[in-house]
Design an enzyme around this catalytic site. Structure first.
Site, PDB file in Angstrom:
ATOM      1  CD  GLU A  11     -11.798 -33.781  65.126  1.00  0.00           C
ATOM      2  OE1 GLU A  11     -12.601 -32.826  65.152  1.00  0.00           O
ATOM      3  OE2 GLU A  11     -12.116 -34.918  64.728  1.00  0.00           O
ATOM      4  CG  HIS A  15     -16.026 -29.363  63.630  1.00  0.00           C
ATOM      5  ND1 HIS A  15     -14.858 -29.037  64.284  1.00  0.00           N
ATOM      6  CD2 HIS A  15     -16.019 -30.719  63.562  1.00  0.00           C
ATOM      7  CE1 HIS A  15     -14.179 -30.132  64.565  1.00  0.00           C
ATOM      8  NE2 HIS A  15     -14.876 -31.173  64.145  1.00  0.00           N
ATOM      9  CD  GLU A  16     -18.852 -33.089  63.504  1.00  0.00           C
ATOM     10  OE1 GLU A  16     -18.378 -33.881  62.659  1.00  0.00           O
ATOM     11  OE2 GLU A  16     -18.421 -33.027  64.672  1.00  0.00           O
ATOM     12  CG  HIS A  31     -14.699 -33.641  60.156  1.00  0.00           C
ATOM     13  ND1 HIS A  31     -13.340 -33.576  60.330  1.00  0.00           N
ATOM     14  CD2 HIS A  31     -15.248 -33.590  61.412  1.00  0.00           C
ATOM     15  CE1 HIS A  31     -13.069 -33.482  61.628  1.00  0.00           C
ATOM     16  NE2 HIS A  31     -14.202 -33.483  62.297  1.00  0.00           N
TER      17      HIS A  31
END
Length: 685
Positions: free
Chosen positions: A466, A408-409, A413
Site C-alpha cells: 500500500e 494508486h490502483e 498496484h
C-alpha cells in the site's frame, strides 16, 4: 479516564450509499443478476464475524434479535421507561428490559454472557488483533505463535496450497510431534489428508464456514441464469467450485474469466481477498461487492489506462524492474450496490494473485458513490491544519483524492515486476545482466517455485505494498498529462497536487491512531503506509513538511502540520523518487531482510528524534474523528422483478437495513453462526 482509542462517540457520521438511479437503469435481467450476486455477498460477508474475534458472532446475533423485535425508536422508549438517559441507552439494562429478553430470557442472557466480558474488556491481549500473546485473532487458534504461522506457511508452500481461504488450529501433540489442522473454507466437509512435515503433522480438511459457503454457492448458481455472457457464466462456475470444495485454484480460474469480462454493466468480485487483518499477512478476509458502472467517470479512467504505457517509464526504477508487457485492465468507476465485508474502500485493484497479475492482468475499480460521501469533512471538525489551508483543503480534497485513487490502483498496484525462477528452473529475467540500481551489483535474490509476495514478506506485505502504491500516486500526480486526464489544468492542477500531498502527510499523522505502543504494532495497513510516507518527507528536510505541537483554543494539546507547496516538485519529488525505487527493488528481488529493515525503520513510533510521535499519538487520539458508517440498500425479488429497498442515512436506517437483509431465514442463519462459533470456543483461550 478510558483511552479514547477504545470508545466511540454517539454522533458518528452515518451516510447512505446512493445507488438508486444506477440500479433503476439496469434491465430486468441485469437487476436479477445483481440481486443474486448481492445475496451471495451478504451471506459470505457473515464469515468475517468468524474471522475476527471470539465474541463477534454473539454480539451480531444479540443485536439482530433486539432490533428484530423493536425498532430503535421503540427501544428508546424502553430505555426512558427504565430510567436510562439518552446517553445511557446502552447496554445491559436495555437488553434486560427489551422485548427480545422478555420473549426468550434464557437465550438472550446466554448471548449476553458469551460476549459481554470480551465486548468491554481492555485487557492487553484483547485490545488488538495479533498472534499468540500479541492480540486476538480467529485465523489461528490461541496457542499459535509466529513460529507456528511460519511453519504452516512452509507446509502450505510445499503442497502448493494457498493460505487465502484457510485457518490454522494447533491440536494435541502426538508424542514429540506438533499437530495442526488446516481448515479450508468450503460447503463440503470431506477430509483432504494428513501429512508429516518438519517433525510436525498437518491434517488438511474442508468444511470451514460450511453453511455459509453453501448459501454463497446457491446464490451464485441462481445468478448464473442471468449472466450476460460466457465469461460471466464460466467465472461463476469456478467460484461455485471454489466455495464448494475449498479450491483456491478454482477461484483463480474464476478470476481469469473475470479479467476477460471487459466492461460489464454489473461488476462484482467475491471471495477471500484481502489479507490486511491476518496477523501473519497471508489469509484473506471474505468480501463480496456488486456495483453498477458510472459511465462518465469511467471515461476518465479509460483515458488513464490508455496513457499507462507512456506513464510507466516515468517511474523511478530501471526498465528491467517493470513488467515485460503492461496488460491493459478495465478501470471503471462504480456505484456500489452491495459491499459485504469489514469495510468499504475507495478503490480496488484485484485479483491479488501474483502469478495472474504479473502475466495475465487485473482490473481496477473506483467506487464513486463511496468517494462522494466518505471523505467529506466539516470545517469545524478538520484537525491539524493551518487555518488558512482549511477552505482550500475542503474544496480540493475530493478531486485530488480521485486522482490519487486512480494512480494508486492502476499504476501503483499495477506496476513493477517480480523476479521469479519457476519450478522448471526458468527465469523471467536475465540474471547475467540485470543489476540492482541501489548497489550496481547483479541480482542475487528472487522468488522461487511457489513463493509469492505475501508468503515471503508476510507480516509487512500488505502495508508495504500500500505504501508503494501511495508513493506512485504522489509521484505521478506531479505529471501534467495525468492532471489533464482528470480535467485539471493550470492553477487548478497545482491546487490538486498541493492538496493531494497535504492530505497524505496529514493522513500520516492521523495514522498514529492505529498504532499500539504496548505491542509496538500497527493495526491498519494503509495508515501505517501513510505514516511511513510522512516520516520520509519529514526526513527530506529543507522545510518541505513542518510538524509542531501546539495548544488548541480549548486549552488541550494540539498539533499543526504544514507543507511548503513550492518545494513539492523539488525536495518532495526527489525524496519520494529515491524511496519508491528502494521499495520496488526490495520487492522485485524478494529481498525480505532489506525490505523489512527499510520499512520497519520508517514505521517505528518513538519519542526520539525531532518529533515525539508517541506524544503526538495521544494528541491524535484526543482529537480523532470517528470514521463514517455506510447504509446500503437491499434487493428483493417480487415475481419477475427486483425491488430496491433504500434506507435513510442514519443509525436507525443502518439497523433497519441489517434486520431486513436476512429477514427470510434469520433464525436458521443465526443458529448456524452460533453453532460455528461455539464449536471453536475452546480454541481461543
Amino acid at each position: 479516564m478510558v483511552d479514547s482509542q477504545y470508545y466511540l462517540p454517539n454522533d458518528i457520521g452515518v451516510s447512505a450509499l446512493d445507488c438508486g438511479e444506477a440500479f433503476r437503469l439496469l434491465s430486468p435481467k441485469e437487476q436479477l443478476y445483481a440481486h443474486y450476486l448481492s445475496r451471495a455477498s451478504w451471506y459470505g460477508g457473515l464469515v468475517v464475524l468468524l474471522q475476527t474475534s471470539p465474541e463477534a458472532t454473539s454480539i451480531y446475533v444479540l443485536l439482530q434479535r433486539l432490533f428484530r423485535k423493536q425498532t430503535p425508536v421503540q427501544l428508546e422508549s424502553v430505555a426512558a421507561a427504565a430510567g436510562l438517559g439518552p446517553e445511557e441507552y446502552q447496554f445491559k439494562d436495555l437488553v434486560w428490559h427489551s422485548k427480545a429478553f422478555q420473549d426468550s430470557p434464557s437465550e438472550v442472557e446466554a448471548l449476553w454472557n458469551d460476549c459481554s466480558h470480551l465486548l468491554y474488556s481492555l485487557e492487553t491481549k484483547q485490545k488488538q488483533l495479533g498472534l499468540g500473546d500479541k492480540g486476538i485473532t480467529t485465523y489461528f487458534s490461541g496457542n499459535c505463535g509466529l513460529e507456528d504461522a511460519e511453519l504452516a506457511q512452509r507446509f502450505l508452500d510445499s503442497k502448493n496450497l494457498s493460505a487465502y481461504n484457510t485457518r490454522l488450529f494447533k491440536t494435541k501433540p502426538v508424542g514429540e510431534k506438533r499437530c495442526y489442522e488446516v481448515r479450508l473454507a468450503s460447503a463440503q466437509d470431506t477430509p483432504c489428508g494428513t501429512y508429516e512435515f518438519e517433525d510436525a503433522v498437518f491434517t488438511v480438511c474442508r468444511g470451514d464456514y460450511a453453511p455459509l459457503m453453501e448459501k454463497v454457492s446457491q446464490n451464485l448458481e441462481k445468478a448464473k441464469a442471468y449472466a450476460a455472457n460466457e465469461n460471466q457464466k464460466r467465472m461463476l462456475e469456478e467460484y461455485i467450485k471454489s466455495f464448494t470444495f475449498g479450491s483456491v485454484n478454482a477461484h483463480k480460474e474464476g478470476s481469469r474469466f473475470w479479467i476477460k469480462d471487459k466492461g460489464p454493466i454489473v461488476e462484482s468480485y467475491i471471495g477471500f481477498i484481502e489479507s490486511y487483518r491476518d496477523p501473519f499477512g497471508s489469509r484473506g478476509e471474505f468480501e463480496g461487492f456488486v456495483a453498477v458502472v458510472n459511465k462518465a467517470m469511467s471515461a476518465r479512467f479509460a483515458r488513464l489506462v490508455s496513457s499507462a504505457e507512456v506513464l510507466l517509464p516515468e517511474l523511478p526504477w530501471p526498465q528491467a524492474f517493470e513488467k515485460d508487457r503492461f496488460l491493459k485492465p478495465d478501470f471503471t468507476s462504480l456505484d456500489v450496490l452491495t459491499f459485504a465485508g469489514s469495510g468499504i474502500p475507495a478503490g480496488i485493484n484485484i485479483p491479488n494473485y501474483d502469478d495472474i497479475r504479473q502475466t495475465e492482468g487485473f482490473k481496477n475499480v473506483s467506487l464513486g458513490n463511496v468517494l462522494a460521501v466518505a471523505y467529506t469533512t466539516q470545517k469545524e471538525k478538520l484537525t491539524f491544519l493551518e487555518e488558512n489551508n482549511k477552505d482550500t483543503y475542503i474544496k480540493w480534497k475530493g478531486p485530488s483524492f480521485e486522482v490519487q485513487v486512480g494512480l494508486h490502483e492502476l499504476l501503483g498496484h499495477g506496476s513493477g515486476k517480480l523476479f521469479v525462477q519457476d519450478e522448471k528452473e526458468n527465469f523471467n529475467f536475465d540474471q547475467n545482466s540485470v543489476r540492482n540500481p541501489e548497489t550496481g551489483e547483479l541480482i542475487s535474490s528472487w522468488y522461487r517455485g511457489s513463493e509469492t509476495w505475501d508468503s515471503k514478506f508476510s507480516t509487512i506485505a500488505s502495508s508495504y505494498e500500500e505504501c508503494r502504491a501511495e508513493c506512485v500516486g504522489l509521484y505521478l500526480c506531479l505529471n501534467k498529462q495525468v492532471l489533464s486526464i482528470f480535467g485539471h489544468e493550470g492553477e487548478e492542477a497545482e491546487e490538486v497536487v498541493y492538496i493531494n500531498w497535504l492530505n497524505m502527510v496529514r493522513a500520516g499523522l492521523l495514522g498514529l491512531e492505529f498504532y499500539t505502543p504496548e505491542s509496538k504494532s500497527w493495526r491498519q495497513a494503509h495508515m501505517q503506509a501513510r505514516f511511513v510516507i510522512l516520516r520520509v518527507l519529514l526526513e527530506a528536510g529543507e522545510g518541505l513538511v513542518t510538524l509542531s505541537e501546539t495548544t488548541g483554543a480549548d486549552g488541550c494539546p494540539d498539533a499543526v502540520i504544514g507543507l511548503d507547496r513550492n518545494k513539492i516538485h523539488t525536495v518532495g519529488k526527489t525524496a519520494i523518487q529515491k524511496f519508491l525505487c528502494k521499495l520496488q527493488v526490495h520487492k522485485s528481488t524478494a529481498d525480505v531482510e532489506g525490505g523489512r529493515t527499510l520499512y520497519e525503520g520508517y514505521s517505528a513510533v518513538t519519542s526520539d528524534g525531532s518529533h515525539d510521535f508517541l506524544k503526538l499519538r495521544e494528541t491524535v487520539l484526543l482529537r480523532k474523528e470517528a470514521r463514517k458508517m455506510f447504509v446500503q440498500a437491499n434487493t428483493k425479488v417480487k415475481g419477475e422483478t427486483v425491488e430496491l429497498l433504500e434506507y435513510e442515512g442514519s443509525a436507525a436506517g443502518l439497523i433497519q437495513s441489517f434486520t431486513e437483509r436476512f429477514s427470510e431465514d434469520a433464525e436458521e442463519l443465526e443458529t448456524h453462526l452460533l453453532e460455528l462459533s461455539s464449536h471453536d470456543a475452546s480454541c481461543w483461550c
